[in-house]
Design an enzyme around this catalytic site. Structure first.
Site, mmCIF file in Angstrom:
data_model
loop_
_atom_site.group_PDB
_atom_site.id
_atom_site.type_symbol
_atom_site.label_atom_id
_atom_site.label_comp_id
_atom_site.label_asym_id
_atom_site.label_seq_id
_atom_site.Cartn_x
_atom_site.Cartn_y
_atom_site.Cartn_z
ATOM 1 N N CYS A 252 11.310 45.081 -14.596
ATOM 2 C CA CYS A 252 10.760 43.751 -14.187
ATOM 3 C C CYS A 252 12.566 43.183 -13.785
ATOM 4 O O CYS A 252 12.384 42.744 -13.227
ATOM 5 C CB CYS A 252 10.021 42.814 -14.611
ATOM 6 S SG CYS A 252 8.462 43.020 -14.664
ATOM 7 N N CYS A 415 28.618 46.542 -8.981
ATOM 8 C CA CYS A 415 26.593 45.887 -8.576
ATOM 9 C C CYS A 415 26.613 45.561 -9.575
ATOM 10 O O CYS A 415 27.221 44.662 -10.119
ATOM 11 C CB CYS A 415 26.605 47.805 -8.975
ATOM 12 S SG CYS A 415 26.323 48.570 -10.170
#
Lengths: 459, 86
Positions: A252, A415
């Site tokens: 998630c 990132c």
């Protein structure tokens, strides 16, 4: 300067009095909650109730009853008058014990509804603590409980909504060493976990213990619901004999999840558990319910077969007869935390402090951000170029265009956490995009927010 | 001339992400068994390969693992990968 009028001051005073009262009420509510929480802690300590004791408490069969009390009848009246459920259904529920594994997005509504509905004993397993990023979906916890054990927080919420339900918090990581006795001491098991390793563990322990397993899962806009090992139906391994390779599993935290989606599945799990306890729809064939929240057909029901005679777990000649090492079997840890990737040696990478220095010096370079666009839109460093990792090999020319003939321009890759930046840096090196250095930033933008810029958003 | 016959593929969860669509119609051909279908799907969507290896197949909303099964015209074949999150 003109002095303020009596009217203005009076209005301001009454506004402040209102705020004062609101704050008082908030403090009183928090005190009450903490009192309940610490009272429970004190009780536990006074009785020397550590985990081992809690476990043995869970193992002792709880007292069953033959009739409901008047307060119970008043509380459950709306269910009691339901044809097809009635007093017998409520008694069955009262005399049933259930274990919810996971007090997250699925477990939150599931625990609240099962506790409220009048399950006799409810165990809740979770090893994690409450974090602010859980609260959009894990509605059993709240802001004041950040850092508190999720098992304890969920147990507290259930006690607050229904003190008749006997709640046992298991604040631990369920694994092969401890799962079987815990599972054996409950009647129905609810899989509300967030990882493949624990799903296989629960499946096997439920087969070995002869318990029905109400399994739910959710990610992004998708959910699944199935009852395994129930009335001759299949087990998880009958349908999914091969565990997913770790790199194909999305959690998630990385994939995102619409909060309501696990909410819907968690509610359905509670419903199915109640139906099993109250022996409703017992002749139904086994099915898998698939929930696609953003499709025009939101619910589909897939008819399943009976258990597979050649299943290595629930078949006629099972080869697995005791719990195995599930972390090894799945090649992934029994949590949904994203592990750090170490593809490139540290000395060939760049720290956030080093990048800060380059930025401060205005040293010419190209900063390539390889997160998905949806993440880049939340926040990004100034003048960074966004090409998601999965598109990088196709769009390598776009990186070259950005160098505008400066063939020695260094490229730094960033990132979210410093994982995707590594294969991206490797790809750029292999393609020989620049003769300058190509390095990725360790820890990514998360670390940038922690170490360099506290104003930079974390998500 | 006979009309071309087709069947429908339904993709769920990570299969939907890999194909970038939740359904598609594919021209039907005879004796398309699960091995041939898998090869056909991987050819159309290379990203599906690792997902097919771990997915469950359902035909017309019913689970199947029958080795003698072949796709029939107008079948609805669903690819259902496990979802692990919660």
């Amino acid at each position: 300067m003109e002095s303020p009028s009596i009217e203005t001051l009076t209005a301001r005073l009454s506004q402040l009095e209102q705020q004062n009262e609101a704050l008082r009420q908030e403090v009183a509510a928090l005190r009450l909650e903490q009192k309940t929480y610490s009272q429970h802690k004190v009780d536990s300590n006074a009785n020397g109730l550590d985990h081992a004791t809690l476990l043995s408490e869970a193992e002792t069969p709880f007292e069953k009853v033959t009739k409901l009390t008047n307060p119970e009848i008043a509380r459950y009246g709306r269910q009691l008058i339901l044809p097809g459920f009635g007093i017998q259904g409520q008694l069955d529920l009262r005399n049933c014990s259930m274990l919810i594994v996971g007090a997250g997005g699925l477990g939150a509504p599931c625990a609240l509804y099962l506790g409220a509905a009048g399950v006799g004993r409810l165990g809740i397993v979770d090893h994690d603590t409450v974090d602010i990023s859980n609260l959009h979906r894990q509605v059993i916890h709240n802001e004041a409980r950040q850092g508190m054990s999720k098992a304890e927080s969920a147990a507290l919420s259930v006690r607050l909504i229904n003190p008749h339900c006997k709640v046992v918090a298991h604040d631990l990581v369920l694994d092969s060493s401890n799962a079987q006795p815990i599972i054996n001491s409950y009647d129905i098991i609810i899989d509300a976990t967030d990882n493949a390793a624990t799903r296989y563990l629960l499946n096997d322990a439920c087969i070995l213990g002869g318990k029905p397993l109400v399994s739910g899962s959710a990610l992004r806009f998708d959910g699944q619901l199935t009852i395994y090992n129930y009335r001759g139906g299949p087990c998880y391994r009958c349908l999914f004999p091969t565990p997913p390779p770790a790199e194909t599993v999305t959690n998630c935290s990385d994939g995102g999840v619409m909060g309501v989606v696990p909410g819907v599945i968690g509610c359905l799990q509670a419903l199915e558990a109640i139906k099993i306890a109250a022996k409703i729809n017992e002749s139904d064939v086994p099915t898998m319910t698939i929930f696609s929240a953003n499709a025009s057909t939101m619910f589909r029901t897939i008819k399943l077969r009976k258990r597979k005679p050649d299943c290595i777990m629930c078949g006629d000649a099972p080869t697995i007869t005791k719990l195995i090492d599930y972390v090894r079997f799945c090649g992934a840890s029994a949590t949904d935390k994203t592990p750090d990737l170490f593809l490139i040696p540290m000395k060939e990478r760049m720290t956030v402090e080093e990048y800060k220095h380059i930025k401060d010096e205005n040293a010419p370079h190209l900063l390539l951000d390889v997160r998905e666009k949806v993440q880049f839109d939340i926040c990004s460093l100034p003048s960074s170029l966004n090409i998601p990792l999965k598109d990088l090999s196709k769009q390598i020319d776009q990186v070259k265009d950005q160098l505008r003939g400066q063939s020695q321009l260094p490229i730094y890759v960033v990132c979210r956490r410093g994982n995707d930046s590594q294969p991206a840096a490797r790809l750029l090196q292999e393609q020989g995009v620049t003769t300058g250095e190509i390095r990725d930033i360790v820890g990514g933008l998360d670390r940038w927010a922690d170490k360099i810029d506290p104003e930079f958003p974390k998500y | 001339m006979a009309e071309t016959q087709s069947f429908t593929m339904l993709y769920f969860a990570s299969a939907k992400d890999a194909t970038q669509t939740d359904s598609e119609k594919i021209e039907w051909s005879p004796s398309l068994d699960s091995t041939k279908l898998t090869a056909l799907l991987v050819e159309r969507h290379p990203a599906l390969k690792p997902i097919l290896a771990i997915s469950m197949y359902a035909v017309n909303m019913e689970y199947t693992d029958d080795p003698s099964w072949t796709v029939q015209p107008n079948d609805e074949v669903a690819i259902i990968p496990p979802v692990s999150g919660g």
